[in-house]
Design a protein around this motif. Structure first.
Motif, mmCIF file in Angstrom:
data_model
loop_
_atom_site.group_PDB
_atom_site.id
_atom_site.type_symbol
_atom_site.label_atom_id
_atom_site.label_comp_id
_atom_site.label_asym_id
_atom_site.label_seq_id
_atom_site.Cartn_x
_atom_site.Cartn_y
_atom_site.Cartn_z
ATOM 1 N N LYS A 1 0.825 -1.218 0.000
ATOM 2 C CA LYS A 1 0.000 0.000 0.000
ATOM 3 C C LYS A 1 0.851 1.256 0.000
ATOM 4 C CE LYS A 1 -4.359 -1.530 1.912
ATOM 5 N NZ LYS A 1 -5.240 -1.785 3.038
ATOM 6 N N ARG B 1 -14.528 5.178 0.310
ATOM 7 C CA ARG B 1 -13.903 4.345 -0.734
ATOM 8 C C ARG B 1 -14.212 2.893 -0.427
ATOM 9 N NH1 ARG B 1 -8.376 3.743 0.076
ATOM 10 N NH2 ARG B 1 -8.915 1.551 0.122
ATOM 11 N N ASP C 1 -13.771 -1.131 -1.112
ATOM 12 C CA ASP C 1 -12.793 -2.110 -1.614
ATOM 13 C C ASP C 1 -13.492 -3.388 -2.063
ATOM 14 O OD1 ASP C 1 -10.846 -0.299 -0.899
ATOM 15 O OD2 ASP C 1 -10.290 -1.331 0.958
ATOM 16 N N GLU D 1 -14.960 -4.034 2.198
ATOM 17 C CA GLU D 1 -15.173 -3.029 3.257
ATOM 18 C C GLU D 1 -15.345 -1.651 2.625
ATOM 19 O OE1 GLU D 1 -11.977 -1.454 5.409
ATOM 20 O OE2 GLU D 1 -10.605 -1.518 3.707
ATOM 21 N N ASN E 1 -14.216 2.427 3.469
ATOM 22 C CA ASN E 1 -13.350 3.290 4.287
ATOM 23 C C ASN E 1 -14.007 4.664 4.361
ATOM 24 O OD1 ASN E 1 -10.773 1.473 4.292
ATOM 25 N ND2 ASN E 1 -11.508 1.503 2.176
#
Ligand code: ADP
Ligand code: MG
Length: 308
Positions: A209, A249, A251, A264, A266
């Motif tokens: 990341k 955001r 995922d 998930e 965010n």
């Protein structure tokens, strides 16, 4: 933004994601300064209440990732102080931050998400029988891939679960989806262009990341129009189902049969100029500075409790 309004950026804090929060906060402050906004920053490492009571900002831009920032705590405090802020309410933040809670909502609303069980220090031994690898063990409340373990075989399972439960008390064991990874930013309820993530590591872990060059980011993602529409629609539904506000955001993993799964959402995604949501916004024609201003405008609509 009118020049008389004073904005405070809350950054840093003391979660596992402190270092990223400092980078996000710095990038947001620089953008707002470039745009002529009156802005100060407060590092939330040792609290922020006194500082906010002294500064009395008109609006707050929360750049805190992880515990204390994305779990509803700071939002509750700002609600008490009656200072409008960018992003989701305390309740929405809590729903998104707790992965077990979020997944219950996804299931209820028909949003596809990998099968999972919640494991605790007390029950994990009994529950192991119901799990067949490959599975992903993850803390219920964390981010940045911290604490995630991939379990590929039955032989690795007990040891991985035991050590994770020991560290986090309560964890999620989720069916691993083998396939491609995507993320979709949401701005004011609408999906931004889809991003495909191609980590050079086995999965999109902490290093992948945050180390430049360890992941390729393709935006717009090279996928069919149909998959693009599906991911954008699911991201918008996820944002709405959790009751998120302003931005988020979502995922995804997509398996070889093109079946999408939401991992998930965010509520305060990474926010440097090269972070994923800002990358997608740029492709949609919104540069980083304008993106920061747009988010402030959304929060500003809630000034003096006019809109909530
Ligand atoms: N069920 C899953 N199947 C495959 N990969 C997963 C799964 N869950 C997580 N991952 C991998 O781990 C990363 C982090 O997981 P995620 O659930 O998004 O938690 P975090 O809050 O730490 O970002 C994902 O970006 C993905 O690469
Ligand atoms: Mg994630």
């Amino acid at each position: 933004m009118s020049s008389k309004e004073h904005v405070c950026v809350l950054y840093g804090g003391n979660s596992d994601e402190r270092a990223i929060s400092i980078r996000s906060g710095k990038a947001i402050m620089e953008a707002l300064v470039r745009q002529g906004v009156s802005v100060t920053g407060v590092d939330a490492k040792n609290g922020y209440l006194k500082e906010l009571q002294t500064q009395k900002p008109d609006l707050i831009f929360i750049a805190l990732h992880g515990k204390g920032g994305e779990d509803g705590e700071v939002q509750k405090c700002l609600d008490r102080l009656r200072i409008p802020y960018v992003g989701s309410t305390a309740q929405g933040s809590q729903r998104a931050f707790d992965k077990a809670k979020a997944k219950r909502i996804f299931k209820k609303q028909g949003i596809p998400t990998p099968k999972s069980v919640v494991l605790t220090q007390k029950n994990w031994k009994q529950k192991l029988a119901h799990l067949s690898p490959p599975i992903v063990i993850k803390p219920i409340c964390n981010g940045s891939s911290i604490g995630i373990t991939m379990v590929e075989s039955v032989g690795q399972l007990a040891k991985a679960v035991e050590s994770s439960c020991k560290q986090y008390s309560i964890v999620l064991a989720e069916q691993k989806v083998v396939g491609r990874e995507f993320t979709v930013g949401i701005l004011d309820g609408k999906a931004l262009p889809v991003i495909e993530l191609k980590p050079k590591h086995a999965f999109y872990d902490f290093e992948a990341k945050y180390t430049p060059g360890l992941t390729d980011y393709l935006v717009p993602a090279p996928i069919s129009d149909q998959l693009k529409r599906t991911l954008q629609m699911l991201a918008e539904r996820t944002h709405a189902a959790l009751g998120l506000r302003d931005f988020s955001r979502v995922d995804f993993m997509v398996d070889s049969g093109e079946n999408p799964y939401v991992l998930e959402a965010n509520s305060i995604p990474g926010f440097t100029e090269t972070s994923l949501l800002p990358k997608a916004a740029r492709v949609a024609g919104l540069e980083f500075d304008q993106l920061c201003l747009k988010l402030l405008e959304l929060a500003k609509r809630r000034l003096k409790g006019s809109l909530k």
